[in-house]
Scaffold this motif. Structure first.
Motif, mmCIF file in Angstrom:
data_model
loop_
_atom_site.group_PDB
_atom_site.id
_atom_site.type_symbol
_atom_site.label_atom_id
_atom_site.label_comp_id
_atom_site.label_asym_id
_atom_site.label_seq_id
_atom_site.Cartn_x
_atom_site.Cartn_y
_atom_site.Cartn_z
ATOM 1 N N MET A 28 0.836 -1.171 0.000
ATOM 2 C CA MET A 28 0.000 0.000 0.000
ATOM 3 C C MET A 28 0.891 1.248 0.000
ATOM 4 N N THR A 29 0.628 2.196 -0.886
ATOM 5 C CA THR A 29 1.413 3.410 -0.993
ATOM 6 C C THR A 29 0.772 4.523 -0.178
ATOM 7 N N HIS A 30 1.553 5.144 0.660
ATOM 8 C CA HIS A 30 1.059 6.282 1.412
ATOM 9 C C HIS A 30 0.790 7.439 0.455
ATOM 10 N N TRP B 246 -2.009 10.312 4.492
ATOM 11 C CA TRP B 246 -2.954 9.201 4.556
ATOM 12 C C TRP B 246 -2.243 7.888 4.338
ATOM 13 N N SER B 247 -2.827 6.826 4.860
ATOM 14 C CA SER B 247 -2.257 5.490 4.654
ATOM 15 C C SER B 247 -2.346 5.085 3.190
ATOM 16 N N THR C 172 0.801 17.106 -4.723
ATOM 17 C CA THR C 172 0.664 15.739 -4.246
ATOM 18 C C THR C 172 2.045 15.161 -3.981
ATOM 19 N N LEU C 173 2.162 14.411 -2.895
ATOM 20 C CA LEU C 173 3.453 13.900 -2.435
ATOM 21 C C LEU C 173 3.401 12.410 -2.136
ATOM 22 N N VAL C 174 4.552 11.777 -2.125
ATOM 23 C CA VAL C 174 4.705 10.419 -1.611
ATOM 24 C C VAL C 174 5.563 10.547 -0.352
ATOM 25 N N PRO C 175 4.970 10.349 0.825
ATOM 26 C CA PRO C 175 5.722 10.514 2.061
ATOM 27 C C PRO C 175 6.840 9.471 2.180
ATOM 28 N N LEU C 176 7.984 9.931 2.654
ATOM 29 C CA LEU C 176 9.131 9.042 2.852
ATOM 30 C C LEU C 176 9.394 8.764 4.328
ATOM 31 N N GLY C 177 8.885 9.614 5.219
ATOM 32 C CA GLY C 177 9.085 9.428 6.647
ATOM 33 C C GLY C 177 9.356 10.724 7.344
ATOM 34 N N GLY C 178 9.649 10.639 8.619
ATOM 35 C CA GLY C 178 9.933 11.801 9.438
ATOM 36 C C GLY C 178 9.257 11.683 10.784
ATOM 37 N N GLY D 83 6.784 11.736 13.566
ATOM 38 C CA GLY D 83 5.335 11.752 13.606
ATOM 39 C C GLY D 83 4.649 11.173 12.398
ATOM 40 N N LEU D 84 5.384 10.658 11.447
ATOM 41 C CA LEU D 84 4.775 10.105 10.238
ATOM 42 C C LEU D 84 5.198 8.650 10.086
ATOM 43 N N ARG D 85 4.207 7.768 10.186
ATOM 44 C CA ARG D 85 4.478 6.335 10.021
ATOM 45 C C ARG D 85 4.369 5.978 8.541
ATOM 46 N N VAL D 86 5.421 5.485 7.987
ATOM 47 C CA VAL D 86 5.417 5.103 6.570
ATOM 48 C C VAL D 86 5.728 3.638 6.447
#
Length: 103
Positions: A1-3, A58-59, A92-98, A100-103
């Motif tokens: 699943m892609t965030h 979003w997940s 629009t982005l594809v989150p990689l992490g950081g 507070g952000l669960r990827v």
């Protein structure tokens, strides 16, 4: 699943910044029970009196679509177009992490 994530800038009609920000904060409250919503942040810039920024993570894109279809969310977002002076600017982005952000 892609965030899935995005930043959006909403430009309001003069004097409507506070109203739009309050509406988005109501959306944030309505999203509390959506586990797919990992971040919904509302902010106003110090330099622009008629802008509101929203950052969402979003997940998945499907989780975002499901939230938009929710009756409580759509009741609030249906009030937004009359407050806007222009179409939202969105990245629009594809989150990689950081933090507070669960990827």
């Amino acid at each position: 699943m892609t965030h899935y994530a995005f930043y959006a800038k909403f430009t309001t009609h003069p004097g409507e910044q506070d109203t739009l920000a309050r509406r988005f904060l109501q959306v944030a409250e309505a999203l509390e029970e959506f586990t797919g919503c990992e971040l919904f942040a509302v902010a106003v810039p110090l330099e622009e009196a008629d802008a509101v920024y929203v950052t969402e993570a979003w997940s998945s894109q499907e989780a975002h679509s499901a939230a938009l279809a929710d009756e409580r969310v759509s009741a609030i977002t249906g009030q937004l177009p009359g407050l806007l002076a222009a179409a939202p600017e969105r990245v629009t982005l594809v989150p990689l992490g950081g933090k507070g952000l669960r990827v």
